[in-house]
Design a protein around this motif. Sequence first.
Motif, PDB file in Angstrom:
ATOM      1  N   LEU A 188     -29.009 -10.133  18.395  1.00 25.22           N
ATOM      2  CA  LEU A 188     -28.483  -8.813  18.418  1.00 25.22           C
ATOM      3  C   LEU A 188     -29.519  -8.037  17.990  1.00 25.22           C
ATOM      4  N   VAL A 189     -29.718  -7.002  18.559  1.00 27.81           N
ATOM      5  CA  VAL A 189     -30.586  -5.949  18.756  1.00 27.81           C
ATOM      6  C   VAL A 189     -30.150  -4.656  18.447  1.00 27.81           C
ATOM      7  N   GLU A 190     -29.866  -3.941  17.260  1.00 22.48           N
ATOM      8  CA  GLU A 190     -29.761  -2.855  17.144  1.00 22.48           C
ATOM      9  C   GLU A 190     -30.470  -1.565  17.378  1.00 22.48           C
ATOM     10  N   SER A 191     -30.095  -0.323  17.740  1.00 19.71           N
ATOM     11  CA  SER A 191     -31.035   0.984  18.084  1.00 19.71           C
ATOM     12  C   SER A 191     -30.000   2.114  17.911  1.00 19.71           C
ATOM     13  N   GLY A 192     -30.874   3.340  17.777  1.00 22.75           N
ATOM     14  CA  GLY A 192     -30.024   4.450  17.818  1.00 22.75           C
ATOM     15  C   GLY A 192     -30.048   5.123  16.503  1.00 22.75           C
ATOM     16  N   VAL A 252     -28.541   1.071   6.049  1.00 24.26           N
ATOM     17  CA  VAL A 252     -29.107   0.216   7.212  1.00 24.26           C
ATOM     18  C   VAL A 252     -27.725  -0.167   7.949  1.00 24.26           C
ATOM     19  N   TYR A 253     -27.770   0.051   9.292  1.00 23.65           N
ATOM     20  CA  TYR A 253     -26.449  -0.387   9.920  1.00 23.65           C
ATOM     21  C   TYR A 253     -26.812  -1.759  10.638  1.00 23.65           C
ATOM     22  N   TYR A 254     -25.886  -2.826  10.319  1.00 27.15           N
ATOM     23  CA  TYR A 254     -26.008  -4.147  11.220  1.00 27.15           C
ATOM     24  C   TYR A 254     -25.111  -4.425  12.103  1.00 27.15           C
ATOM     25  N   CYS A 255     -25.143  -5.050  13.005  1.00 31.28           N
ATOM     26  CA  CYS A 255     -24.270  -5.604  14.012  1.00 31.28           C
ATOM     27  C   CYS A 255     -24.038  -6.925  13.951  1.00 31.28           C
ATOM     28  N   HIS A 256     -22.894  -7.376  13.777  1.00 33.45           N
ATOM     29  CA  HIS A 256     -22.499  -8.964  13.440  1.00 33.45           C
ATOM     30  C   HIS A 256     -21.552  -9.421  14.198  1.00 33.45           C
ATOM     31  N   ALA A 257     -21.738 -10.702  14.581  1.00 35.99           N
ATOM     32  CA  ALA A 257     -20.543 -11.501  15.517  1.00 35.99           C
ATOM     33  C   ALA A 257     -20.047 -12.354  14.375  1.00 35.99           C
ATOM     34  N   PRO A 258     -18.866 -11.990  14.117  1.00 37.44           N
ATOM     35  CA  PRO A 258     -18.164 -12.784  13.025  1.00 37.44           C
ATOM     36  C   PRO A 258     -17.997 -14.243  13.059  1.00 37.44           C
ATOM     37  N   ALA A 259     -17.347 -14.565  14.262  1.00 38.92           N
ATOM     38  CA  ALA A 259     -17.086 -16.053  14.622  1.00 38.92           C
ATOM     39  C   ALA A 259     -18.315 -17.011  14.656  1.00 38.92           C
ATOM     40  N   LYS A 260     -19.329 -16.252  14.949  1.00 39.76           N
ATOM     41  CA  LYS A 260     -20.660 -17.263  15.036  1.00 39.76           C
ATOM     42  C   LYS A 260     -21.309 -16.883  13.921  1.00 39.76           C
ATOM     43  N   GLY A 310     -27.792  -8.996  13.300  1.00 41.57           N
ATOM     44  CA  GLY A 310     -28.937  -8.263  13.902  1.00 41.57           C
ATOM     45  C   GLY A 310     -29.842  -7.796  12.685  1.00 41.57           C
ATOM     46  N   LYS A 311     -31.189  -7.172  13.048  1.00 43.28           N
ATOM     47  CA  LYS A 311     -31.999  -7.130  11.796  1.00 43.28           C
ATOM     48  C   LYS A 311     -31.638  -5.408  11.324  1.00 43.28           C
ATOM     49  N   GLY A 312     -30.915  -4.560  11.933  1.00 46.27           N
ATOM     50  CA  GLY A 312     -30.271  -3.364  11.446  1.00 46.27           C
ATOM     51  C   GLY A 312     -31.160  -2.354  11.937  1.00 46.27           C
TER      52      GLY A 312
END
Length: 113
Positions: free
Chosen positions: A3-7, A92-100, A104-106
Amino acid sequence: VQLVESGGGLVQSGGSLRLSCAASGFTFRSYAMSWYRQARGKERELVAHISSSGASTNYADSVKGRFTISRANAKNTVYLQMNSLKPEDTAVYYCHAPAKDYWGKGTLVTVSS
């Protein structure tokens, strides 16, 4: 799995940013996704959540009406549109897939007053 965050970046109070999270290594379209944030010295908190189809969304009270979560399953990407940003949104904003429990690194968002 990635999971790769950007922006993220520096923006003035009242400004906007759109965060993206590109997913790979799992069947993205089958999983709900979330955005979390963690400010310095504070616990990580849930910002927004979206169902696998995108039909259902939920937001923290602190961002309701200002942030919008969306996803493009064909692109394996989830977004967070952030408007009317405030200094207290700095984190720092992180992406997360809850079920798994994939994270991401944020990406750092800094809102100046």
